[in-house]
Design a protein around this motif. Sequence first.
Motif, PDB file in Angstrom:
ATOM      1  N   GLY A  31       0.477  -1.358  -0.081  1.00 16.06           N
ATOM      2  CA  GLY A  31      -0.296   0.081  -0.025  1.00 16.06           C
ATOM      3  C   GLY A  31       0.684   1.373   0.147  1.00 16.06           C
ATOM      4  N   PRO A  32       0.529   2.589  -0.137  1.00 12.11           N
ATOM      5  CA  PRO A  32       0.656   3.606  -0.226  1.00 12.11           C
ATOM      6  C   PRO A  32       1.765   3.693   1.365  1.00 12.11           C
ATOM      7  CG  PRO A  32      -1.037   3.709  -0.506  1.00 12.11           C
ATOM      8  CD  PRO A  32      -1.381   2.617  -0.095  1.00 12.11           C
ATOM      9  N   PHE A  33       3.336   4.431   0.992  1.00  5.67           N
ATOM     10  CA  PHE A  33       4.022   4.630   2.785  1.00  5.67           C
ATOM     11  C   PHE A  33       5.486   5.673   2.028  1.00  5.67           C
ATOM     12  CE2 PHE A  33       6.022   1.507   0.310  1.00  5.67           C
ATOM     13  CZ  PHE A  33       7.196   1.227   1.065  1.00  5.67           C
ATOM     14  N   ALA A  34       5.634   6.022   2.985  1.00  4.40           N
ATOM     15  CA  ALA A  34       6.888   6.314   2.703  1.00  4.40           C
ATOM     16  C   ALA A  34       8.410   6.270   3.775  1.00  4.40           C
ATOM     17  CB  ALA A  34       6.662   8.382   2.966  1.00  4.40           C
ATOM     18  N   ASP A  35       9.230   6.639   3.501  1.00  2.30           N
ATOM     19  CA  ASP A  35      10.620   5.993   3.945  1.00  2.30           C
ATOM     20  C   ASP A  35      11.092   7.055   3.727  1.00  2.30           C
ATOM     21  OD1 ASP A  35      10.970   5.514   1.898  1.00  2.30           O
ATOM     22  OD2 ASP A  35      12.324   4.079   2.862  1.00  2.30           O
ATOM     23  N   ALA A  36      12.052   7.260   4.751  1.00  2.64           N
ATOM     24  CA  ALA A  36      13.953   8.532   4.754  1.00  2.64           C
ATOM     25  C   ALA A  36      15.292   8.040   4.964  1.00  2.64           C
ATOM     26  CB  ALA A  36      13.082   9.469   5.467  1.00  2.64           C
ATOM     27  N   MET A  37      15.872   8.650   4.122  1.00  5.82           N
ATOM     28  CA  MET A  37      17.096   7.086   3.990  1.00  5.82           C
ATOM     29  C   MET A  37      18.163   8.886   4.524  1.00  5.82           C
ATOM     30  SD  MET A  37      17.376   4.098   1.364  1.00  5.82           S
ATOM     31  CE  MET A  37      16.623   5.572   0.367  1.00  5.82           C
ATOM     32  N   VAL A  38      18.983   9.122   5.631  1.00  2.26           N
ATOM     33  CA  VAL A  38      19.448   9.788   5.935  1.00  2.26           C
ATOM     34  C   VAL A  38      21.020   9.462   6.366  1.00  2.26           C
ATOM     35  CG1 VAL A  38      19.984  11.248   7.630  1.00  2.26           C
ATOM     36  CG2 VAL A  38      17.561  11.236   6.925  1.00  2.26           C
ATOM     37  N   GLU A  39      22.248   9.875   6.039  1.00  2.00           N
ATOM     38  CA  GLU A  39      23.420   9.495   6.299  1.00  2.00           C
ATOM     39  C   GLU A  39      23.963  11.305   6.332  1.00  2.00           C
ATOM     40  OE1 GLU A  39      27.635   8.307   4.137  1.00  2.00           O
ATOM     41  OE2 GLU A  39      25.762   8.162   2.869  1.00  2.00           O
ATOM     42  N   GLY A  43      28.852   9.722   7.710  1.00  2.00           N
ATOM     43  CA  GLY A  43      28.830   8.204   6.818  1.00  2.00           C
ATOM     44  C   GLY A  43      27.939   7.487   7.674  1.00  2.00           C
ATOM     45  N   HIS A  44      27.253   6.911   8.972  1.00  2.00           N
ATOM     46  CA  HIS A  44      26.675   7.038   9.421  1.00  2.00           C
ATOM     47  C   HIS A  44      24.783   7.102   9.362  1.00  2.00           C
ATOM     48  CE1 HIS A  44      25.079   4.961  13.097  1.00  2.00           C
ATOM     49  NE2 HIS A  44      23.381   5.715  13.368  1.00  2.00           N
ATOM     50  N   ARG A  45      24.517   6.204   9.190  1.00  2.00           N
ATOM     51  CA  ARG A  45      23.831   5.874   7.503  1.00  2.00           C
ATOM     52  C   ARG A  45      22.090   5.496   8.481  1.00  2.00           C
ATOM     53  NH1 ARG A  45      26.460   1.779   3.948  1.00  2.00           N
ATOM     54  NH2 ARG A  45      27.544   1.431   6.090  1.00  2.00           N
ATOM     55  N   ILE A  46      21.131   6.064   8.308  1.00  2.00           N
ATOM     56  CA  ILE A  46      19.771   5.423   9.202  1.00  2.00           C
ATOM     57  C   ILE A  46      19.216   5.985   8.733  1.00  2.00           C
ATOM     58  CG2 ILE A  46      18.406   6.670  11.343  1.00  2.00           C
ATOM     59  CD1 ILE A  46      20.804   8.184  12.145  1.00  2.00           C
ATOM     60  N   LEU A  47      18.319   4.972   8.966  1.00  2.00           N
ATOM     61  CA  LEU A  47      16.700   3.935   8.432  1.00  2.00           C
ATOM     62  C   LEU A  47      15.233   4.947   9.551  1.00  2.00           C
ATOM     63  CD1 LEU A  47      14.604   2.781   5.939  1.00  2.00           C
ATOM     64  CD2 LEU A  47      15.453   1.431   7.373  1.00  2.00           C
ATOM     65  N   LEU A  48      15.188   5.690   8.389  1.00  2.00           N
ATOM     66  CA  LEU A  48      13.475   5.448   8.978  1.00  2.00           C
ATOM     67  C   LEU A  48      12.435   5.263   8.364  1.00  2.00           C
ATOM     68  CD1 LEU A  48      14.326   9.950   9.584  1.00  2.00           C
ATOM     69  CD2 LEU A  48      14.774   7.383  11.622  1.00  2.00           C
ATOM     70  N   ALA A  49      11.296   3.921   9.090  1.00  2.00           N
ATOM     71  CA  ALA A  49      10.791   3.760   8.258  1.00  2.00           C
ATOM     72  C   ALA A  49       9.442   3.577   8.546  1.00  2.00           C
ATOM     73  CB  ALA A  49      11.180   1.898   8.251  1.00  2.00           C
ATOM     74  N   PRO A  83      12.987  11.886  14.296  1.00  2.00           N
ATOM     75  CA  PRO A  83      13.498  13.269  14.406  1.00  2.00           C
ATOM     76  C   PRO A  83      13.406  13.963  13.528  1.00  2.00           C
ATOM     77  CG  PRO A  83      15.259  11.572  14.045  1.00  2.00           C
ATOM     78  CD  PRO A  83      13.686  10.627  14.211  1.00  2.00           C
ATOM     79  N   LEU A  84      13.672  13.994  12.111  1.00  2.00           N
ATOM     80  CA  LEU A  84      13.797  14.495  10.882  1.00  2.00           C
ATOM     81  C   LEU A  84      12.478  14.761  10.700  1.00  2.00           C
ATOM     82  CD1 LEU A  84      15.325  14.911   8.079  1.00  2.00           C
ATOM     83  CD2 LEU A  84      14.118  12.621   7.003  1.00  2.00           C
ATOM     84  N   GLN A  85      12.691  16.147   9.814  1.00  2.00           N
ATOM     85  CA  GLN A  85      11.672  16.755   9.406  1.00  2.00           C
ATOM     86  C   GLN A  85      12.485  17.691   7.697  1.00  2.00           C
ATOM     87  OE1 GLN A  85       9.235  20.079  11.704  1.00  2.00           O
ATOM     88  NE2 GLN A  85       8.107  20.223  10.240  1.00  2.00           N
ATOM     89  N   SER A 156      15.288  19.549   9.188  1.00  2.00           N
ATOM     90  CA  SER A 156      15.914  19.441  11.025  1.00  2.00           C
ATOM     91  C   SER A 156      15.945  17.701  11.234  1.00  2.00           C
ATOM     92  CB  SER A 156      15.049  20.021  11.062  1.00  2.00           C
ATOM     93  OG  SER A 156      13.863  19.992  11.351  1.00  2.00           O
ATOM     94  N   TRP A 157      16.743  18.160  12.090  1.00  2.00           N
ATOM     95  CA  TRP A 157      16.827  16.676  13.327  1.00  2.00           C
ATOM     96  C   TRP A 157      16.911  16.791  14.135  1.00  2.00           C
ATOM     97  CZ3 TRP A 157      17.750  12.179  10.825  1.00  2.00           C
ATOM     98  CH2 TRP A 157      17.530  11.025  11.911  1.00  2.00           C
ATOM     99  N   ASP A 158      15.450  16.328  15.329  1.00  2.00           N
ATOM    100  CA  ASP A 158      15.838  17.166  16.622  1.00  2.00           C
ATOM    101  C   ASP A 158      15.747  18.671  16.854  1.00  2.00           C
ATOM    102  OD1 ASP A 158      15.586  14.573  17.891  1.00  2.00           O
ATOM    103  OD2 ASP A 158      18.103  14.675  17.470  1.00  2.00           O
TER     104      ASP A 158
END
Length: 196
Positions: A31-39, A43-49, A83-85, A156-158
């Motif tokens: 179904g519909p969804f959104a996610d974000a990948m942040v580096e 170099g620290h890589r974060i998935l926001l699901a 934490p991501l906007q 922004s982050w936090d």
Amino acid sequence: MTRRFDGHIVGLGTTSGTRVVVGIWERSPHGPFADAMVERPDGHRILLAPDAWVADLVATTYRFDEVQVVAVALDGWSIQAGPLQARWTPGARAPIGWLLRCVPRPVAHHETWARLCDPVARRVMPGVRTHGTAGQGRTEWYAATDAWQVTSATVSWDGQDLGPLAPVDPPVRFGFASAPRTPTLSRVTSFIRDRP
């Protein structure tokens, strides 16, 4: 089995060095969804699901140092994910967008076309790939059918502003491909084929 995801991908860089890639999927097997990948700059890589299904699929397709399942909310061209906007403004159609629109959709979606486009994409837009591995013996290919330049963004982050819009540089290292260096919103269909 081949899974298909139709939507948009936006790649954003910031002057702080943090780079963000947001996927907005209007149609998917989930179904519909959104996610974000942040580096982050280090170099620290974060998935926001948004849920465990998305976290499992994306984390086994790409590489992350941290995975967070968080509330994800979209509002036009903006996302709030834990934490991501991030909010971005698409501008004029990118030159590559005009070219992509000339390719008939059935051709653009075919894996053979993605294979043929891959060396061209790598040369024209360093870091960009259209065909590669999706981990666990799977294959992934991207069919971009339009693209717009991003003219402005706030990230922004936090609650801490990460600085003005900047190139996605260095390229992000989540998977076999990066977002374009120039901040871009792309209309994309992604295909993931499981191992035969």
